[in-house]
Design a protein around this motif. Structure first.
Motif, PDB file in Angstrom:
ATOM      1  N   VAL A   9       0.853  -1.187   0.000  1.00 31.23           N
ATOM      2  CA  VAL A   9       0.000   0.000   0.000  1.00 31.23           C
ATOM      3  C   VAL A   9       0.892   1.242   0.000  1.00 31.23           C
ATOM      4  O   VAL A   9       1.833   1.358   0.773  1.00 31.23           O
ATOM      5  N   THR A  10       0.589   2.160  -0.907  1.00 33.86           N
ATOM      6  CA  THR A  10       1.397   3.366  -1.049  1.00 33.86           C
ATOM      7  C   THR A  10       0.515   4.484  -1.571  1.00 33.86           C
ATOM      8  O   THR A  10      -0.659   4.289  -1.865  1.00 33.86           O
ATOM      9  N   ALA A  11       1.102   5.663  -1.700  1.00 38.14           N
ATOM     10  CA  ALA A  11       0.378   6.812  -2.238  1.00 38.14           C
ATOM     11  C   ALA A  11       1.367   7.685  -2.986  1.00 38.14           C
ATOM     12  O   ALA A  11       1.718   7.411  -4.125  1.00 38.14           O
ATOM     13  N   ASN A  12       1.846   8.715  -2.317  1.00 37.07           N
ATOM     14  CA  ASN A  12       2.725   9.683  -2.987  1.00 37.07           C
ATOM     15  C   ASN A  12       4.111   9.717  -2.364  1.00 37.07           C
ATOM     16  O   ASN A  12       4.714  10.775  -2.238  1.00 37.07           O
ATOM     17  N   VAL A  16       3.298  -9.725  -6.881  1.00 34.01           N
ATOM     18  CA  VAL A  16       3.311  -8.464  -6.146  1.00 34.01           C
ATOM     19  C   VAL A  16       2.286  -7.513  -6.755  1.00 34.01           C
ATOM     20  O   VAL A  16       2.244  -7.334  -7.980  1.00 34.01           O
ATOM     21  N   LEU A  17       1.475  -6.923  -5.896  1.00 32.98           N
ATOM     22  CA  LEU A  17       0.494  -5.931  -6.321  1.00 32.98           C
ATOM     23  C   LEU A  17       0.753  -4.638  -5.557  1.00 32.98           C
ATOM     24  O   LEU A  17       0.759  -4.631  -4.328  1.00 32.98           O
ATOM     25  N   VAL A  18       1.009  -3.545  -6.276  1.00 35.17           N
ATOM     26  CA  VAL A  18       1.180  -2.233  -5.663  1.00 35.17           C
ATOM     27  C   VAL A  18      -0.158  -1.502  -5.727  1.00 35.17           C
ATOM     28  O   VAL A  18      -0.706  -1.307  -6.813  1.00 35.17           O
ATOM     29  N   VAL A  19      -0.675  -1.120  -4.565  1.00 34.26           N
ATOM     30  CA  VAL A  19      -1.970  -0.444  -4.478  1.00 34.26           C
ATOM     31  C   VAL A  19      -1.712   1.026  -4.175  1.00 34.26           C
ATOM     32  O   VAL A  19      -1.188   1.374  -3.115  1.00 34.26           O
ATOM     33  N   VAL A  20      -2.058   1.885  -5.132  1.00 38.47           N
ATOM     34  CA  VAL A  20      -1.747   3.311  -5.047  1.00 38.47           C
ATOM     35  C   VAL A  20      -3.017   4.087  -4.719  1.00 38.47           C
ATOM     36  O   VAL A  20      -4.043   3.918  -5.387  1.00 38.47           O
ATOM     37  N   LEU A  32       3.279   5.375 -10.316  1.00 36.11           N
ATOM     38  CA  LEU A  32       2.848   4.425 -11.335  1.00 36.11           C
ATOM     39  C   LEU A  32       3.985   4.120 -12.315  1.00 36.11           C
ATOM     40  O   LEU A  32       4.167   2.967 -12.724  1.00 36.11           O
ATOM     41  N   HIS A  33       4.749   5.137 -12.690  1.00 38.82           N
ATOM     42  CA  HIS A  33       5.877   4.935 -13.596  1.00 38.82           C
ATOM     43  C   HIS A  33       6.935   4.048 -12.945  1.00 38.82           C
ATOM     44  O   HIS A  33       7.496   3.138 -13.581  1.00 38.82           O
ATOM     45  N   LEU A  34       7.205   4.274 -11.676  1.00 39.13           N
ATOM     46  CA  LEU A  34       8.193   3.470 -10.957  1.00 39.13           C
ATOM     47  C   LEU A  34       7.758   2.011 -10.885  1.00 39.13           C
ATOM     48  O   LEU A  34       8.564   1.098 -11.113  1.00 39.13           O
ATOM     49  N   ALA A  35       6.493   1.776 -10.576  1.00 40.11           N
ATOM     50  CA  ALA A  35       5.984   0.403 -10.507  1.00 40.11           C
ATOM     51  C   ALA A  35       6.104  -0.284 -11.863  1.00 40.11           C
ATOM     52  O   ALA A  35       6.419  -1.487 -11.941  1.00 40.11           O
ATOM     53  N   ARG A  36       5.894   0.470 -12.930  1.00 38.60           N
ATOM     54  CA  ARG A  36       6.025  -0.108 -14.273  1.00 38.60           C
ATOM     55  C   ARG A  36       7.454  -0.551 -14.552  1.00 38.60           C
ATOM     56  O   ARG A  36       7.693  -1.588 -15.172  1.00 38.60           O
ATOM     57  N   VAL A  79       5.757  -4.780 -11.725  1.00 42.87           N
ATOM     58  CA  VAL A  79       4.767  -5.298 -10.785  1.00 42.87           C
ATOM     59  C   VAL A  79       3.375  -4.831 -11.203  1.00 42.87           C
ATOM     60  O   VAL A  79       3.218  -3.824 -11.897  1.00 42.87           O
ATOM     61  N   GLU A  80       2.359  -5.564 -10.780  1.00 44.36           N
ATOM     62  CA  GLU A  80       0.987  -5.187 -11.090  1.00 44.36           C
ATOM     63  C   GLU A  80       0.553  -4.034 -10.193  1.00 44.36           C
ATOM     64  O   GLU A  80       1.049  -3.875  -9.076  1.00 44.36           O
ATOM     65  N   VAL A  81      -0.406  -3.259 -10.689  1.00 46.79           N
ATOM     66  CA  VAL A  81      -0.821  -2.039 -10.004  1.00 46.79           C
ATOM     67  C   VAL A  81      -2.341  -1.973  -9.949  1.00 46.79           C
ATOM     68  O   VAL A  81      -3.025  -2.340 -10.903  1.00 46.79           O
ATOM     69  N   ALA A  82      -2.851  -1.517  -8.816  1.00 51.87           N
ATOM     70  CA  ALA A  82      -4.267  -1.174  -8.672  1.00 51.87           C
ATOM     71  C   ALA A  82      -4.334   0.240  -8.112  1.00 51.87           C
ATOM     72  O   ALA A  82      -3.599   0.578  -7.182  1.00 51.87           O
TER      73      ALA A  82
END
Length: 436
Positions: free
Chosen positions: A185-188, A211-215, A223-227, A231-234
């Motif tokens: 779980v993350t945000a900014n 791994v799922l990153v939830v923003v 989002l760019h970093l996760a890409r 890793v998958e992103v929600a």
């Protein structure tokens, strides 16, 4: 702290350091060391920033080129602009090797009103954009674009030997009887996320772990970093105002909804906050710990661990069938007129967290003294810590804030002449160490 592109003047990084909090001085130092050469850095210290600033933070600023900082007194604002040079990991290294453009302090005599600080400077644009040889590699175009837009990522953007997430060696496997995904779980705070993703990639068993990153909100840098890390992103639609505790709680609830909805064949998950440093055996530990009990593990001081054992159920207590239906129906009617997408999301979330699914979650928090753990009221149905727990948490927080820290206390003396008013050495140092 602001970091500007030396060619375009665009903001590449913006960070705040609450110097009274543990480790913020070290975070400041690490942030300065992670900057690439040639960047323009502007650092502003509000009055009293120096009181709890750790030696690591002050030394890092001096190495960057600050000359007035050792003579700044309590209650005085300070600012500096500099161009970074080549950082070095040597203990005696000079972080700058560039130059200080401007530095200013608003002096204030002891117990006199604060003074405003105004710093104006003009800086000529760099003649060309900074680039590295690997920026032209087709496979690394996306990473190069990230490094042209954002700063503070150290080896990810280094011209020498950059960290390429896709080329990292695969960590050693571990025996897994079942699949247990990880949700972050993350945000900014992409700097924290970067550190965690690097760390997770070195953990045994992470190569075969989803791994799922939830923003919380569409934060583009995150989002760019996760890409880049594949890793998958929600992305969660934020609920509540920034800084409100309910907003964080709902993001955590959404994370559980997302991980079990995306991979319906699993019934266990590891939930990580983004500011963690993981032990090499964390996944082995998780497999042993997920024994049918939903629980929260704090990674901070043992004496407060028991205070937060109920944090997970406090934040994401499963809804019963009847409660989910009644509550969701009422809330959806209120939300639908204003935000039909969010209303639908609420319906799905409430049902997914119902008792029909026996889900087991290991929730690992980076700091159990977080204000979200202490003060979040969530919804009326969630379980809040008792008043005695909150009082104890505040006591421990104050102890951590003050125990063993160096208090920098310099008192600006009354000048005896007009010329002495501009003498920065006109102060008395009464700094001391105390125990909490």
């Amino acid at each position: 702290m602001l970091v500007l592109n030396e060619r375009t003047g665009s903001v590449m990084a913006s960070r705040q350091f609450r110097t009274f909090q543990p480790s913020e001085g070290k975070n400041l130092r690490d942030s300065l060391e992670a900057l690439q050469p040639g960047r323009v850095v502007i650092v502003v210290g509000l009055p009293d920033f120096l009181t709890f600033l750790s030696p690591e933070g002050e030394v890092a600023l001096v190495r960057l080129g600050a000359r007035m900082l050792p003579r700044v007194c309590t209650g005085e604002a300070w600012a500096m602009a500099a161009v970074t040079g080549s950082p070095s990991r040597r203990a005696d290294a000079d972080l700058s090797r560039g130059k200080v453009i401007a530095e200013a302090v608003a002096t204030r005599e002891y117990k006199r009103p604060l003074r405003s600080l105004f710093l104006e400077m003009t800086l000529e644009r760099a003649p060309r954009e900074r680039g590295c040889g690997w920026h032209e590699e087709a496979e690394l175009k996306d990473q190069a674009e990230f490094c042209r837009s954002y700063e503070g990522y150290g080896d990810l953007c280094s011209c020498g030997r950059p960290l390429v997430p896709a080329r990292r060696p695969r960590p050693p496997p571990i025996s897994m009887a079942e699949e247990i995904p990880v949700a972050i779980v993350t945000a900014n705070k992409p700097f924290h996320l970067y550190r965690l993703l690097k760390n997770l990639g070195e953990v045994a068993g992470s190569g075969e772990t989803r791994v799922l990153v939830v923003v919380d909100g569409p934060h583009l840098e995150t989002l760019h970093l996760a890409r880049l890390f594949g890793v998958e992103v929600a992305v969660h639609t934020p609920q509540g105002l920034p800084g409100e505790n309910t907003r964080t709680n709902m993001n955590i609830a959404f994370a559980l909804y997302s991980v079990f909805s995306r991979w319906p064949h699993v019934d266990k998950a590891i939930l990580l906050e983004d500011d963690l440093l993981l032990a090499p055996d964390i996944l082995r530990y998780a497999i042993l710990s997920l024994n049918g009990i939903m629980h929260c593990l704090g990674t901070d001081e043992q004496e407060v661990k028991e205070i937060y054992e109920g944090v997970l159920t406090f934040r994401v207590r499963p809804f019963s069938h009847a409660y989910a239906h009644d509550r969701t129906q009422a809330q959806s009617q209120d939300l639908a007129a204003q935000d039909p997408v969010n209303a639908t999301l609420e319906t799905a979330k409430a049902r997914s967290l119902g008792c029909e699914k026996e889900s087991h979650v290991l929730y690992i928090v980076g700091c159990p003294l977080s204000k979200y753990c202490k003060y979040s009221a969530g919804t009326s149905d969630w379980i809040a810590p008792s008043e005695s727990y909150r009082i104890e948490a505040d006591r421990v927080a104050m102890k951590r804030k003050t125990a063993g820290d160096l208090r920098t206390m310099r008192i600006r003396l009354t000048p005896k002449s007009a010329s002495a008013e501009f003498n920065l050495t006109n102060f008395q140092d009464i700094s001391s160490k105390r125990t909490g």
